[in-house]
Design a protein around this motif. Structure first.
Motif, PDB file in Angstrom:
ATOM      1  N   ASN A  13       0.860  -1.187   0.000  1.00 11.30           N
ATOM      2  CA  ASN A  13       0.000   0.000   0.000  1.00 11.30           C
ATOM      3  C   ASN A  13       0.898   1.239   0.000  1.00 11.30           C
ATOM      4  O   ASN A  13       1.661   1.465   0.938  1.00 11.30           O
ATOM      5  CB  ASN A  13      -0.913  -0.015   1.233  1.00 11.30           C
ATOM      6  N   VAL A  14       0.823   2.028  -1.065  1.00 16.19           N
ATOM      7  CA  VAL A  14       1.614   3.246  -1.204  1.00 16.19           C
ATOM      8  C   VAL A  14       0.671   4.441  -1.167  1.00 16.19           C
ATOM      9  O   VAL A  14      -0.309   4.489  -1.914  1.00 16.19           O
ATOM     10  CB  VAL A  14       2.423   3.250  -2.516  1.00 16.19           C
ATOM     11  N   THR A  15       0.953   5.403  -0.292  1.00 16.98           N
ATOM     12  CA  THR A  15       0.154   6.620  -0.217  1.00 16.98           C
ATOM     13  C   THR A  15       1.055   7.829  -0.468  1.00 16.98           C
ATOM     14  O   THR A  15       2.209   7.878  -0.013  1.00 16.98           O
ATOM     15  CB  THR A  15      -0.537   6.774   1.149  1.00 16.98           C
ATOM     16  N   VAL A  16       0.526   8.797  -1.193  1.00 18.17           N
ATOM     17  CA  VAL A  16       1.257  10.018  -1.549  1.00 18.17           C
ATOM     18  C   VAL A  16       0.341  11.211  -1.267  1.00 18.17           C
ATOM     19  O   VAL A  16      -0.826  11.198  -1.639  1.00 18.17           O
ATOM     20  CB  VAL A  16       1.685  10.011  -3.026  1.00 18.17           C
ATOM     21  N   LYS A  17       0.893  12.238  -0.616  1.00 17.30           N
ATOM     22  CA  LYS A  17       0.107  13.432  -0.299  1.00 17.30           C
ATOM     23  C   LYS A  17       0.877  14.688  -0.702  1.00 17.30           C
ATOM     24  O   LYS A  17       2.061  14.841  -0.374  1.00 17.30           O
ATOM     25  CB  LYS A  17      -0.224  13.484   1.197  1.00 17.30           C
ATOM     26  N   LEU A  18       0.187  15.585  -1.420  1.00 14.42           N
ATOM     27  CA  LEU A  18       0.702  16.900  -1.772  1.00 14.42           C
ATOM     28  C   LEU A  18      -0.188  17.953  -1.105  1.00 14.42           C
ATOM     29  O   LEU A  18      -1.417  17.793  -1.091  1.00 14.42           O
ATOM     30  CB  LEU A  18       0.710  17.125  -3.284  1.00 14.42           C
ATOM     31  N   PRO A  19       0.373  19.034  -0.559  1.00 15.73           N
ATOM     32  CA  PRO A  19      -0.447  19.986   0.198  1.00 15.73           C
ATOM     33  C   PRO A  19      -1.446  20.758  -0.648  1.00 15.73           C
ATOM     34  O   PRO A  19      -2.534  21.106  -0.185  1.00 15.73           O
ATOM     35  CB  PRO A  19       0.579  20.926   0.830  1.00 15.73           C
ATOM     36  N   ILE A  20      -1.096  21.070  -1.914  1.00 14.90           N
ATOM     37  CA  ILE A  20      -1.976  21.828  -2.803  1.00 14.90           C
ATOM     38  C   ILE A  20      -1.793  21.295  -4.217  1.00 14.90           C
ATOM     39  O   ILE A  20      -0.942  20.445  -4.481  1.00 14.90           O
ATOM     40  CB  ILE A  20      -1.664  23.343  -2.768  1.00 14.90           C
ATOM     41  N   GLY A  21      -2.591  21.837  -5.144  1.00 16.37           N
ATOM     42  CA  GLY A  21      -2.536  21.362  -6.528  1.00 16.37           C
ATOM     43  C   GLY A  21      -1.939  22.346  -7.506  1.00 16.37           C
ATOM     44  O   GLY A  21      -1.905  22.056  -8.704  1.00 16.37           O
ATOM     45  N   GLY A  22      -1.448  23.518  -7.034  1.00 18.54           N
ATOM     46  CA  GLY A  22      -0.894  24.514  -7.941  1.00 18.54           C
ATOM     47  C   GLY A  22       0.433  25.060  -7.456  1.00 18.54           C
ATOM     48  O   GLY A  22       0.579  25.414  -6.274  1.00 18.54           O
ATOM     49  N   TYR A  23       1.417  25.167  -8.354  1.00 13.44           N
ATOM     50  CA  TYR A  23       2.769  25.600  -7.994  1.00 13.44           C
ATOM     51  C   TYR A  23       3.338  26.486  -9.096  1.00 13.44           C
ATOM     52  O   TYR A  23       2.847  26.505 -10.232  1.00 13.44           O
ATOM     53  CB  TYR A  23       3.681  24.391  -7.775  1.00 13.44           C
ATOM     54  N   CYS A  24       4.408  27.195  -8.742  1.00  9.53           N
ATOM     55  CA  CYS A  24       5.144  28.018  -9.694  1.00  9.53           C
ATOM     56  C   CYS A  24       6.552  27.449  -9.866  1.00  9.53           C
ATOM     57  O   CYS A  24       7.074  26.804  -8.954  1.00  9.53           O
ATOM     58  CB  CYS A  24       5.237  29.468  -9.205  1.00  9.53           C
ATOM     59  N   PRO A  25       7.187  27.683 -11.017  1.00  4.58           N
ATOM     60  CA  PRO A  25       8.575  27.254 -11.179  1.00  4.58           C
ATOM     61  C   PRO A  25       9.463  27.826 -10.075  1.00  4.58           C
ATOM     62  O   PRO A  25       9.372  28.996  -9.735  1.00  4.58           O
ATOM     63  CB  PRO A  25       8.960  27.824 -12.550  1.00  4.58           C
ATOM     64  N   GLY A  26      10.300  26.975  -9.509  1.00  7.48           N
ATOM     65  CA  GLY A  26      11.178  27.385  -8.422  1.00  7.48           C
ATOM     66  C   GLY A  26      10.636  27.060  -7.047  1.00  7.48           C
ATOM     67  O   GLY A  26      11.399  27.028  -6.076  1.00  7.48           O
ATOM     68  N   GLN A  27       9.325  26.807  -6.927  1.00  7.15           N
ATOM     69  CA  GLN A  27       8.766  26.444  -5.624  1.00  7.15           C
ATOM     70  C   GLN A  27       9.053  24.975  -5.311  1.00  7.15           C
ATOM     71  O   GLN A  27       9.298  24.163  -6.198  1.00  7.15           O
ATOM     72  CB  GLN A  27       7.262  26.708  -5.583  1.00  7.15           C
ATOM     73  N   THR A  28       8.996  24.657  -4.028  1.00  5.56           N
ATOM     74  CA  THR A  28       9.246  23.296  -3.561  1.00  5.56           C
ATOM     75  C   THR A  28       7.932  22.619  -3.197  1.00  5.56           C
ATOM     76  O   THR A  28       7.112  23.190  -2.476  1.00  5.56           O
ATOM     77  CB  THR A  28      10.172  23.291  -2.338  1.00  5.56           C
ATOM     78  N   ILE A  29       7.736  21.405  -3.698  1.00  2.00           N
ATOM     79  CA  ILE A  29       6.560  20.605  -3.356  1.00  2.00           C
ATOM     80  C   ILE A  29       6.957  19.646  -2.231  1.00  2.00           C
ATOM     81  O   ILE A  29       7.728  18.707  -2.458  1.00  2.00           O
ATOM     82  CB  ILE A  29       6.046  19.796  -4.560  1.00  2.00           C
ATOM     83  N   ILE A  84       6.358  16.553  -0.409  1.00  2.00           N
ATOM     84  CA  ILE A  84       5.571  15.354  -0.673  1.00  2.00           C
ATOM     85  C   ILE A  84       5.737  14.375   0.486  1.00  2.00           C
ATOM     86  O   ILE A  84       6.858  14.069   0.895  1.00  2.00           O
ATOM     87  CB  ILE A  84       6.018  14.682  -1.985  1.00  2.00           C
ATOM     88  N   LYS A  85       4.621  13.903   1.000  1.00  2.00           N
ATOM     89  CA  LYS A  85       4.654  12.855   2.019  1.00  2.00           C
ATOM     90  C   LYS A  85       4.394  11.517   1.336  1.00  2.00           C
ATOM     91  O   LYS A  85       3.336  11.292   0.749  1.00  2.00           O
ATOM     92  CB  LYS A  85       3.604  13.109   3.096  1.00  2.00           C
ATOM     93  N   LEU A  86       5.392  10.628   1.432  1.00  2.00           N
ATOM     94  CA  LEU A  86       5.334   9.335   0.762  1.00  2.00           C
ATOM     95  C   LEU A  86       5.471   8.227   1.798  1.00  2.00           C
ATOM     96  O   LEU A  86       6.379   8.256   2.631  1.00  2.00           O
ATOM     97  CB  LEU A  86       6.463   9.237  -0.272  1.00  2.00           C
ATOM     98  N   SER A  87       4.572   7.266   1.726  1.00  2.00           N
ATOM     99  CA  SER A  87       4.593   6.132   2.653  1.00  2.00           C
ATOM    100  C   SER A  87       4.354   4.846   1.878  1.00  2.00           C
ATOM    101  O   SER A  87       3.475   4.796   1.001  1.00  2.00           O
ATOM    102  CB  SER A  87       3.522   6.304   3.731  1.00  2.00           C
ATOM    103  N   CYS A  88       5.127   3.810   2.204  1.00  2.00           N
ATOM    104  CA  CYS A  88       4.951   2.498   1.578  1.00  2.00           C
ATOM    105  C   CYS A  88       4.891   1.439   2.664  1.00  2.00           C
ATOM    106  O   CYS A  88       5.870   1.228   3.401  1.00  2.00           O
ATOM    107  CB  CYS A  88       6.087   2.202   0.606  1.00  2.00           C
ATOM    108  N   SER A  89       3.749   0.776   2.756  1.00  2.00           N
ATOM    109  CA  SER A  89       3.583  -0.339   3.686  1.00  2.00           C
ATOM    110  C   SER A  89       3.583  -1.630   2.874  1.00  2.00           C
ATOM    111  O   SER A  89       2.602  -1.959   2.201  1.00  2.00           O
ATOM    112  CB  SER A  89       2.269  -0.184   4.458  1.00  2.00           C
TER     113      SER A  89
END
Length: 389
Positions: free
Chosen positions: A181-197, A199-204
């Motif tokens: 089971n792999v789950t991925v979470k991003l805080p928002i859906g819109g970004y600009c070049p140069g910004q940092t995303i 990401i919370k990644l978990s693999c069970s």
């Protein structure tokens, strides 16, 4: 000397403007002889053109033959012509001397960004034309690059968190080897070049199969739509990719991944019917051995104006809009271009990012002299003196 040796100048040193902004320029030439023509005009056109060909086979009189089908679309955003001298009929005569003609055009507020691709383009051309009766017209061209800023604050989707879950069960010879089971979470859906995303990644991994790696990537897809001989063509490009893993059997791993959005050209093509540029965030899980991979993707938006309240203390590296107080200003369409290290356009081999798809083999080559680049300094708008007819 004469019109052929003259020049078209724009008030923007790099030929770049925002949608809704005014373009000012000047046509300058030195005439050494008396010349007659119908008229001299300056014209601006902004348009999208999509084109590609396919081969088909048909049978005629029992014989098979191959023929070519042209797939096309075309639409215009601006088409304005202003006469400097003369008109559409009659004859106008000029005497020897130096001629300077200033011109002025205002771009539509909602025109899309300039774009170049293998199956289509969006271009803004400024052309000076000497209309000659019963002869070929004389022309000079210059291309203006138009940027249509994309404000992430205007799209509610950009503030929506993205969550993805990938479940996979493993079997070998009908034997259940467990699941992951792999789950991925991003805080928002819109970004600009140069910004940092972040990401919370978990693999069970509850099974007996090792997870070889987990790939996180941003994919750019451009879709071209033809209405004459309807069809679609697509181009995909991997913008950035990060790999994590492996994850051994019967283990759980968690990561916080900082993915920096690369400095890419941002195209606002929402008002164009025939070319679409989209980005997706993709997760791809690869188990070890002969087991099949599993993947999932979600749309993300890459814009030019960042979301307020998100990483306000870490502004994006790329600043395509004027800095300072924008209160009361329509930030979707700024009035003055930001000129800090602006990209030249077009035809500058030192900056191929401006033409992201022209170098691919499928593209129809564009001659180096297809357009005259505007590199003139700011104009002084001197008085104009014209000899009498």
């Amino acid at each position: 000397m004469g019109f052929k040796e003259g020049q078209l100048f724009l008030d923007s040193p790099n030929g770049t403007y925002y949608s809704g902004q005014s373009i000012q320029g000047k046509l300058i030439f030195q005439e050494e002889k008396v010349k007659s023509f119908r008229g001299l005009y300056v014209k601006i056109t902004g348009f999208c053109h999509v084109h590609w060909t396919t081969s088909r086979t048909r049978t005629t009189n029992g014989k098979s033959e191959t023929y070519t089908v042209n797939h096309d679309s075309h639409e215009e955003y601006i088409n304005v012509k202003v006469y400097m001298l003369g008109g559409e009929a009659g004859e106008y005569t000029i005497q020897p001397g130096k001629y300077e003609f200033p011109f002025h055009f205002r771009l539509p507020d909602n025109c899309p960004s300039s774009f170049e691709g293998p199956y289509g383009h969006i271009r803004y051309e400024i052309k000076a034309v000497v209309d000659r009766a019963f002869k070929f017209n004389l022309e000079k061209k210059v291309m203006a690059r138009v940027m249509a800023p994309l404000d992430l604050n205007l799209d509610p989707y950009c503030r929506t968190p993205i969550e993805m879950e990938l479940l996979k069960s493993y079997y070998c010879c009908c034997v259940n080897l467990g699941s992951s089971n792999v789950t991925v979470k991003l805080p928002i859906g819109g970004y600009c070049p140069g910004q940092t995303i972040p990401i919370k990644l978990s693999c069970s991994n509850k099974g007996r199969v090792e997870i070889k790696d987990i790939k996180l990537s941003i994919i750019k897809k451009v879709t071209y739509i033809a209405t004459c001989e309807p069809g679609k063509e697509e181009e995909q490009d991997k913008v950035v990719e990060i790999r994590k893993g492996p994850v051994a059997a019967k283990t759980t791993r968690n990561w916080t991944v900082d993915m920096v959005v690369p400095i890419v050209d941002v195209y606002n093509l929402f008002t164009c019917q025939y070319i679409r540029a989209e980005y997706t965030f993709k997760v791809h899980v690869s188990p070890k051995g002969c087991h099949t991979n599993v993947g999932s993707s979600r749309r993300i938006v890459i814009g030019t104006i960042p979301l307020t309240g998100f990483q306000d203390n870490q502004p994006p590296v790329f600043h395509p809009i004027p800095e300072g107080n924008l209160s009361g200003v329509n930030t979707s369409y700024p009035t003055e271009p930001h000129r800090e290290n602006p990209p030249p356009y077009p035809g500058n081999s030192d900056n191929p990012q401006n033409l992201p798809y022209d170098t691919k083999s499928k593209a129809t080559p564009r001659p180096d002299n297809a357009y005259v680049a505007a590199t003139a300094p700011a104009l002084d708008s001197p008085d104009i003196t014209l000899p009498e007819k």
